[in-house]
Design a protein around this motif. Sequence first.
Motif, PDB file in Angstrom:
ATOM      1  N   ARG A 222     -39.136  14.817  47.676  1.00 46.36           N
ATOM      2  CA  ARG A 222     -39.384  15.161  49.084  1.00 46.36           C
ATOM      3  C   ARG A 222     -38.828  16.553  49.373  1.00 46.36           C
ATOM      4  O   ARG A 222     -37.807  16.950  48.803  1.00 46.36           O
ATOM      5  CB  ARG A 222     -38.710  14.146  50.018  1.00 46.36           C
ATOM      6  CG  ARG A 222     -39.081  12.682  49.727  1.00 46.36           C
ATOM      7  CD  ARG A 222     -40.386  12.316  50.374  1.00 46.36           C
ATOM      8  NE  ARG A 222     -40.875  11.000  49.970  1.00 46.36           N
ATOM      9  CZ  ARG A 222     -40.478   9.850  50.479  1.00 46.36           C
ATOM     10  NH1 ARG A 222     -39.512   9.814  51.398  1.00 46.36           N
ATOM     11  NH2 ARG A 222     -41.016   8.711  50.088  1.00 46.36           N
TER      12      ARG A 222
ATOM     13  N   SER B  12     -46.544  -0.168  50.914  1.00 46.37           N
ATOM     14  CA  SER B  12     -45.944  -0.559  49.638  1.00 46.37           C
ATOM     15  C   SER B  12     -45.843   0.674  48.753  1.00 46.37           C
ATOM     16  O   SER B  12     -46.804   1.424  48.605  1.00 46.37           O
ATOM     17  CB  SER B  12     -46.802  -1.622  48.937  1.00 46.37           C
ATOM     18  OG  SER B  12     -48.110  -1.129  48.706  1.00 46.37           O
ATOM     19  N   GLY B  13     -44.669   0.897  48.181  1.00 44.68           N
ATOM     20  CA  GLY B  13     -44.474   2.045  47.308  1.00 44.68           C
ATOM     21  C   GLY B  13     -44.150   3.297  48.089  1.00 44.68           C
ATOM     22  O   GLY B  13     -44.519   3.443  49.259  1.00 44.68           O
ATOM     23  N   GLU B  14     -43.444   4.203  47.453  1.00 44.44           N
ATOM     24  CA  GLU B  14     -43.083   5.472  48.073  1.00 44.44           C
ATOM     25  C   GLU B  14     -43.757   6.613  47.333  1.00 44.44           C
ATOM     26  O   GLU B  14     -43.893   6.584  46.114  1.00 44.44           O
ATOM     27  CB  GLU B  14     -41.564   5.655  48.045  1.00 44.44           C
ATOM     28  CG  GLU B  14     -40.809   4.702  48.940  1.00 44.44           C
ATOM     29  CD  GLU B  14     -39.325   5.033  48.976  1.00 44.44           C
ATOM     30  OE1 GLU B  14     -38.800   5.260  50.069  1.00 44.44           O
ATOM     31  OE2 GLU B  14     -38.714   5.065  47.880  1.00 44.44           O
ATOM     32  N   MET B  15     -44.169   7.609  48.064  1.00 39.04           N
ATOM     33  CA  MET B  15     -44.847   8.737  47.455  1.00 39.04           C
ATOM     34  C   MET B  15     -44.110  10.034  47.726  1.00 39.04           C
ATOM     35  O   MET B  15     -43.306  10.149  48.655  1.00 39.04           O
ATOM     36  CB  MET B  15     -46.281   8.834  47.981  1.00 39.04           C
ATOM     37  CG  MET B  15     -46.394   8.916  49.487  1.00 39.04           C
ATOM     38  SD  MET B  15     -48.116   8.813  50.041  1.00 39.04           S
ATOM     39  CE  MET B  15     -48.659  10.486  49.699  1.00 39.04           C
ATOM     40  N   SER B  16     -44.381  11.016  46.896  1.00 41.91           N
ATOM     41  CA  SER B  16     -43.773  12.331  47.045  1.00 41.91           C
ATOM     42  C   SER B  16     -44.561  13.143  48.063  1.00 41.91           C
ATOM     43  O   SER B  16     -45.791  13.085  48.098  1.00 41.91           O
ATOM     44  CB  SER B  16     -43.763  13.060  45.697  1.00 41.91           C
ATOM     45  OG  SER B  16     -43.008  12.349  44.734  1.00 41.91           O
ATOM     46  N   TYR B  17     -43.846  13.884  48.899  1.00 43.99           N
ATOM     47  CA  TYR B  17     -44.543  14.731  49.865  1.00 43.99           C
ATOM     48  C   TYR B  17     -43.638  15.867  50.316  1.00 43.99           C
ATOM     49  O   TYR B  17     -42.420  15.827  50.156  1.00 43.99           O
ATOM     50  CB  TYR B  17     -45.020  13.928  51.081  1.00 43.99           C
ATOM     51  CG  TYR B  17     -43.930  13.223  51.862  1.00 43.99           C
ATOM     52  CD1 TYR B  17     -43.065  13.920  52.713  1.00 43.99           C
ATOM     53  CD2 TYR B  17     -43.786  11.830  51.790  1.00 43.99           C
ATOM     54  CE1 TYR B  17     -42.088  13.263  53.442  1.00 43.99           C
ATOM     55  CE2 TYR B  17     -42.806  11.174  52.503  1.00 43.99           C
ATOM     56  CZ  TYR B  17     -41.967  11.885  53.328  1.00 43.99           C
ATOM     57  OH  TYR B  17     -40.986  11.242  54.048  1.00 43.99           O
TER      58      TYR B  17
ATOM     59  N   PRO C  15     -39.341   9.326  44.227  1.00 44.87           N
ATOM     60  CA  PRO C  15     -40.255  10.275  44.873  1.00 44.87           C
ATOM     61  C   PRO C  15     -39.545  11.567  45.226  1.00 44.87           C
ATOM     62  O   PRO C  15     -38.369  11.581  45.575  1.00 44.87           O
ATOM     63  CB  PRO C  15     -40.709   9.524  46.130  1.00 44.87           C
ATOM     64  CG  PRO C  15     -39.624   8.535  46.404  1.00 44.87           C
ATOM     65  CD  PRO C  15     -39.101   8.128  45.058  1.00 44.87           C
TER      66      PRO C  15
ATOM     67  N   GLU D 102     -48.095  10.758  61.236  1.00 39.81           N
ATOM     68  CA  GLU D 102     -46.637  10.800  61.151  1.00 39.81           C
ATOM     69  C   GLU D 102     -46.079  12.057  61.810  1.00 39.81           C
ATOM     70  O   GLU D 102     -45.053  12.006  62.488  1.00 39.81           O
ATOM     71  CB  GLU D 102     -46.188  10.737  59.687  1.00 39.81           C
ATOM     72  CG  GLU D 102     -46.271   9.370  59.042  1.00 39.81           C
ATOM     73  CD  GLU D 102     -47.619   9.081  58.406  1.00 39.81           C
ATOM     74  OE1 GLU D 102     -47.724   8.100  57.661  1.00 39.81           O
ATOM     75  OE2 GLU D 102     -48.578   9.835  58.682  1.00 39.81           O
TER      76      GLU D 102
ATOM     77  N   GLU E 188     -46.359   7.747  54.861  1.00 37.94           N
ATOM     78  CA  GLU E 188     -45.588   6.554  54.551  1.00 37.94           C
ATOM     79  C   GLU E 188     -46.554   5.415  54.252  1.00 37.94           C
ATOM     80  O   GLU E 188     -47.512   5.185  54.993  1.00 37.94           O
ATOM     81  CB  GLU E 188     -44.673   6.175  55.725  1.00 37.94           C
ATOM     82  CG  GLU E 188     -43.672   7.262  56.114  1.00 37.94           C
ATOM     83  CD  GLU E 188     -42.626   7.525  55.046  1.00 37.94           C
ATOM     84  OE1 GLU E 188     -42.507   6.710  54.105  1.00 37.94           O
ATOM     85  OE2 GLU E 188     -41.920   8.546  55.149  1.00 37.94           O
TER      86      GLU E 188
ATOM     87  N   VAL F  11     -50.111   5.681  43.586  1.00 34.94           N
ATOM     88  CA  VAL F  11     -48.676   5.514  43.363  1.00 34.94           C
ATOM     89  C   VAL F  11     -48.426   4.422  42.325  1.00 34.94           C
ATOM     90  O   VAL F  11     -47.626   4.586  41.399  1.00 34.94           O
ATOM     91  CB  VAL F  11     -47.949   5.155  44.680  1.00 34.94           C
ATOM     92  CG1 VAL F  11     -46.510   4.746  44.402  1.00 34.94           C
ATOM     93  CG2 VAL F  11     -47.964   6.341  45.636  1.00 34.94           C
TER      94      VAL F  11
ATOM     95  N   ARG G 220     -46.135  14.474  55.583  1.00 32.02           N
ATOM     96  CA  ARG G 220     -45.474  13.183  55.379  1.00 32.02           C
ATOM     97  C   ARG G 220     -46.467  12.043  55.463  1.00 32.02           C
ATOM     98  O   ARG G 220     -47.263  11.958  56.392  1.00 32.02           O
ATOM     99  CB  ARG G 220     -44.385  13.011  56.448  1.00 32.02           C
ATOM    100  CG  ARG G 220     -43.654  11.676  56.370  1.00 32.02           C
ATOM    101  CD  ARG G 220     -42.693  11.530  57.537  1.00 32.02           C
ATOM    102  NE  ARG G 220     -42.205  10.161  57.640  1.00 32.02           N
ATOM    103  CZ  ARG G 220     -41.604   9.679  58.718  1.00 32.02           C
ATOM    104  NH1 ARG G 220     -41.421  10.465  59.769  1.00 32.02           N
ATOM    105  NH2 ARG G 220     -41.185   8.440  58.745  1.00 32.02           N
TER     106      ARG G 220
END
Length: 360
Positions: A338, A175-180, A336, A214, A172, A159, A170
């Motif tokens: 989603r 630190s940082g957000e990712m696409s899923y 990101p 998750e 999480e 990321v 999913r």
Amino acid sequence: MASPRSPRRPTQADVARLAEVSPSVVSAVVNGRHDGAVRASEQTVQRVWEAVRRLGYSPNLAARSLAGGRNNIVGVFTYEAVFPTDRLSFFHDSLIGIEEAAEELDCHLLLFTGSRGRGQDGGRRRRSIYKDGVNTLQVTDGAVLLGQDEDREELAALVGSGFPFVYIGRRELGSGEMSYVTADYASATRGMVDRIADLGHRRLALLRSAIASEAVLEREAGYFEACRAHAGIESGAVHLVDPDAVATDLLTTLVDQGVTCVVTDDSNHAASVRSGATRLGLRVPEDLSVVALGDFAGSRPDDPTITSLLTPRQEMGGQAVRLLADLLARPQDTAPRRATATCGVRTGQTLQAPPARRPR
């Protein structure tokens, strides 16, 4: 133009000589940039591609990426110990969805199965995207990632690097957000509990593995939320169990407590519960109902007779590719991506109204 014969791999210079243009024109054409700083007429473009076909020239992908062009290649990386080509694999249908979406978008797929060696305990290899600190997915435009044994630190590094990727499931990060792309596990679970309650069950029990992803926690949250919404429903505590063998003494305790429906996290647990119930002389579903909140069956074939939620794996695979395409089409938008797919329901044969009297 006569096609030259040469034992070596044809180069861009060979294409230029055969098409009677400069190497810069060939570069612009094969990288789709012939309407920019270097311009070429349609006739010239056709001549270049004819030379490419006659010579069997293949552009250098790394050089093409450095030049800012697209390879039109989507990477697929899995953290699974074995690439999920077998139908028993949970992610097999995801690969089908990935392939179908890639075909719709006219993209090539490149499968990655990298590993960094055996673990410290000498166990099985753990797969890694990075080799000697280098992202091996860089030869692609972007990648779809999947698997249940992911390295969270590695994902965070990916990321941070800005490399475009989408995870199936999913995830999480601290630190940082990712696409899923994920499934609507919480709402699907609420719907299943509603169905159980409508049949007249009032005392339930939830069984799951100790290791909770998750998705597992989403289903658990949906379960308790739905139980609270129904007056008179006793949800019971969460029981952590071995996925392959649910102890009969636990089932005996649950039955003695008046539990009429056991809700499990997946069909692997459900099959174990049914086997344990049979050993106790209980019939499923006449004496005890069993429901699964997912159709993962581990190493055993999924049993179609188990009442279960169905994870839309094929749809999730396709959506992951389409999210990735959006990331590549709009790189200036760094938010990101989603998406959520709707779970299905398998009626099965393991859920019915509770017995009027508990068998002795």
